[in-house]
Scaffold this motif. Structure first.
Motif, short mmCIF file in Angstrom:
data_model
loop_
_atom_site.label_atom_id
_atom_site.label_comp_id
_atom_site.label_asym_id
_atom_site.label_seq_id
_atom_site.Cartn_x
_atom_site.Cartn_y
_atom_site.Cartn_z
N GLY A 94 0.82 -1.20 0.00
CA GLY A 94 0.00 0.00 0.00
C GLY A 94 0.85 1.24 0.00
N ASP A 95 0.21 2.37 0.38
CA ASP A 95 0.90 3.66 0.33
C ASP A 95 1.66 3.97 1.61
OD1 ASP A 95 -1.11 4.19 2.12
OD2 ASP A 95 -2.23 5.53 0.80
N GLY A 96 1.57 3.09 2.60
CA GLY A 96 2.37 3.27 3.80
C GLY A 96 1.78 4.16 4.86
N ARG A 97 0.53 4.61 4.69
CA ARG A 97 -0.05 5.49 5.70
C ARG A 97 -0.39 4.73 6.98
NH1 ARG A 97 -4.62 8.45 2.26
NH2 ARG A 97 -4.71 6.36 1.37
N ASN A 98 -0.58 3.43 6.88
CA ASN A 98 -0.82 2.61 8.06
C ASN A 98 0.27 1.55 8.15
OD1 ASN A 98 -3.32 3.85 8.81
ND2 ASN A 98 -4.24 2.81 7.06
N GLY A 99 1.03 1.57 9.25
CA GLY A 99 2.12 0.62 9.40
C GLY A 99 1.63 -0.81 9.43
N GLY A 100 0.65 -1.08 10.31
CA GLY A 100 -0.01 -2.37 10.33
C GLY A 100 0.86 -3.52 10.77
N ARG A 101 0.94 -4.51 9.93
CA ARG A 101 1.53 -5.80 10.28
C ARG A 101 3.01 -5.84 9.91
NH1 ARG A 101 -0.32 -9.50 13.93
NH2 ARG A 101 -0.39 -11.62 13.11
N GLY A 102 3.81 -6.35 10.84
CA GLY A 102 5.24 -6.44 10.59
C GLY A 102 5.84 -7.68 11.22
N ALA A 103 7.13 -7.88 10.98
CA ALA A 103 7.85 -9.01 11.57
C ALA A 103 9.30 -8.61 11.77
CB ALA A 103 7.76 -10.24 10.68
N ILE A 104 9.95 -9.23 12.74
CA ILE A 104 11.38 -9.04 12.92
C ILE A 104 12.07 -10.39 12.77
CG2 ILE A 104 11.21 -6.98 14.35
CD1 ILE A 104 11.66 -8.77 16.81
N VAL A 105 13.24 -10.37 12.13
CA VAL A 105 14.03 -11.58 11.91
C VAL A 105 15.44 -11.32 12.43
CG1 VAL A 105 14.98 -13.17 10.21
CG2 VAL A 105 12.68 -12.22 9.89
N ALA A 106 15.91 -12.15 13.34
CA ALA A 106 17.26 -11.99 13.88
C ALA A 106 18.30 -12.27 12.79
CB ALA A 106 17.48 -12.93 15.06
N VAL A 107 19.29 -11.40 12.68
CA VAL A 107 20.37 -11.56 11.70
C VAL A 107 21.70 -11.49 12.44
CG1 VAL A 107 19.13 -10.81 9.65
CG2 VAL A 107 20.11 -9.10 11.14
N GLU A 108 22.47 -12.56 12.36
CA GLU A 108 23.69 -12.65 13.15
C GLU A 108 24.93 -12.13 12.42
OE1 GLU A 108 24.02 -16.71 14.29
OE2 GLU A 108 22.31 -16.62 15.69
N SER A 109 24.79 -11.84 11.13
CA SER A 109 25.94 -11.37 10.37
C SER A 109 25.47 -10.52 9.20
CB SER A 109 26.76 -12.56 9.84
OG SER A 109 25.98 -13.31 8.91
N ASP A 110 26.42 -9.84 8.55
CA ASP A 110 26.08 -9.05 7.38
C ASP A 110 25.53 -9.94 6.27
OD1 ASP A 110 27.11 -7.02 8.86
OD2 ASP A 110 28.98 -6.83 7.72
N ALA A 111 26.14 -11.12 6.11
CA ALA A 111 25.69 -12.04 5.06
C ALA A 111 24.27 -12.50 5.31
CB ALA A 111 26.64 -13.24 4.97
N ALA A 112 23.95 -12.81 6.57
CA ALA A 112 22.59 -13.24 6.91
C ALA A 112 21.60 -12.11 6.67
CB ALA A 112 22.54 -13.70 8.36
N ASP A 113 22.01 -10.90 6.98
CA ASP A 113 21.14 -9.74 6.77
C ASP A 113 20.84 -9.55 5.29
OD1 ASP A 113 19.67 -7.44 7.41
OD2 ASP A 113 21.42 -6.16 7.11
N ARG A 114 21.86 -9.64 4.45
CA ARG A 114 21.66 -9.48 3.01
C ARG A 114 20.76 -10.59 2.46
NH1 ARG A 114 27.19 -8.17 3.21
NH2 ARG A 114 27.74 -10.31 2.61
N ARG A 115 20.97 -11.81 2.95
CA ARG A 115 20.16 -12.92 2.47
C ARG A 115 18.69 -12.73 2.83
NH1 ARG A 115 17.75 -16.89 4.58
NH2 ARG A 115 18.67 -16.53 6.64
N VAL A 116 18.41 -12.32 4.07
CA VAL A 116 17.03 -12.10 4.50
C VAL A 116 16.38 -10.97 3.70
CG1 VAL A 116 15.58 -11.31 6.42
CG2 VAL A 116 17.34 -13.03 6.82
N ARG A 117 17.11 -9.88 3.52
CA ARG A 117 16.55 -8.75 2.76
C ARG A 117 16.24 -9.14 1.33
NH1 ARG A 117 20.47 -3.90 3.00
NH2 ARG A 117 22.02 -5.51 3.41
N THR A 118 17.17 -9.87 0.70
CA THR A 118 16.97 -10.28 -0.69
C THR A 118 15.81 -11.24 -0.81
OG1 THR A 118 19.34 -10.00 -1.15
CG2 THR A 118 18.07 -11.35 -2.69
N TRP A 119 15.77 -12.23 0.08
CA TRP A 119 14.68 -13.22 0.05
C TRP A 119 13.33 -12.56 0.28
CZ3 TRP A 119 11.36 -14.23 4.13
CH2 TRP A 119 10.45 -15.28 3.92
N PHE A 120 13.24 -11.69 1.28
CA PHE A 120 11.96 -11.08 1.60
C PHE A 120 11.48 -10.17 0.48
CE2 PHE A 120 9.33 -7.73 3.52
CZ PHE A 120 8.33 -8.52 4.07
#
Length: 211
Positions: A94-120
């Motif tokens: 949507g247009d982002g006016r309502n934050g609504g539903r979210g999730a957090i994913v633990a990332v233990e390294s830069d590589a894990a962070d990049r992988r999660v961002r790319t996958w999501f």
């Protein structure tokens, strides 16, 4: 524009003091800048508090807007400023006016962070295309995305309500279904021109002559 992050410092009473970083959400490596010598990451974390004495559960529901924040860092000063980094995932379209539903994913390294961002990003984009094509409802796509985040990435799903006193985090309602055909049909009917009247459809009012 920045890459916004929320930085939560644990207190001796197990509550948290919250601060803001404008660029801390760019990648998980930011967490390494928070040390006993540089507790505010050399000025990258604001000194002014956003809130103090916040329970851990309320960090997500009251302060971590998934449409705005890209990362969350939990800092434990009593453990030599140990930092746990989380990538924030916005589970809506949507247009982002309502934050609504979210999730957090633990990332233990830069590589894990990049992988999660790319996958999501890839998964959410593909589901968005299916919604626009009318192959999948928004409700079904969101439910599938939530299940994948939990099953594949061990994510924690939450509903952001902010400081709205009327909001009830337990009464979350998914975004209503919206099909592409609905918009198409509305456009057609709005522009539908016909010379026939309702009377023309009544029995016995057939204007065609018999053969």
């Amino acid at each position: 524009m920045g890459h916004r992050a929320l930085v939560a410092y644990r207190r001796p009473d197990r509550l948290y003091d919250l601060r803001y970083s404008h660029w801390g959400g760019e990648n998980a490596a930011f967490g390494r800048q928070i040390t006993p010598e540089t507790p505010l990451a050399s000025g990258s974390v604001t000194a002014d508090l956003l809130a103090d004495s916040v329970a851990r559960d309320r960090i997500l529901t009251d302060f971590l807007n998934p449409c705005i924040h890209e990362a969350l860092y939990l800092v434990d000063p009593d453990a030599n400023y140990d930092v746990t980094a989380y990538r924030v995932c916005w589970l809506e379209w949507g247009d982002g006016r309502n934050g609504g539903r979210g999730a957090i994913v633990a990332v233990e390294s830069d590589a894990a962070d990049r992988r999660v961002r790319t996958w999501f990003r890839a998964t959410k984009t593909a589901l968005g295309d299916l919604i626009e094509m009318g192959a999948l409802s928004r409700r079904a796509a969101q439910a599938y995305l939530e299940s994948r985040v939990c099953a594949d990435e061990d994510g924690t799903v939450y509903t952001y309500v902010g400081d709205d006193p009327e909001s009830d985090v337990t009464a979350y309602t998914p975004t209503p279904d919206r099909w592409l055909e609905d918009d198409w049909w509305q456009d057609v009917t709005d522009n539908w021109e016909t010379s026939e009247t309702d009377d023309d459809w009544e029995t016995g009012n057939d204007t065609d002559d018999p053969p």
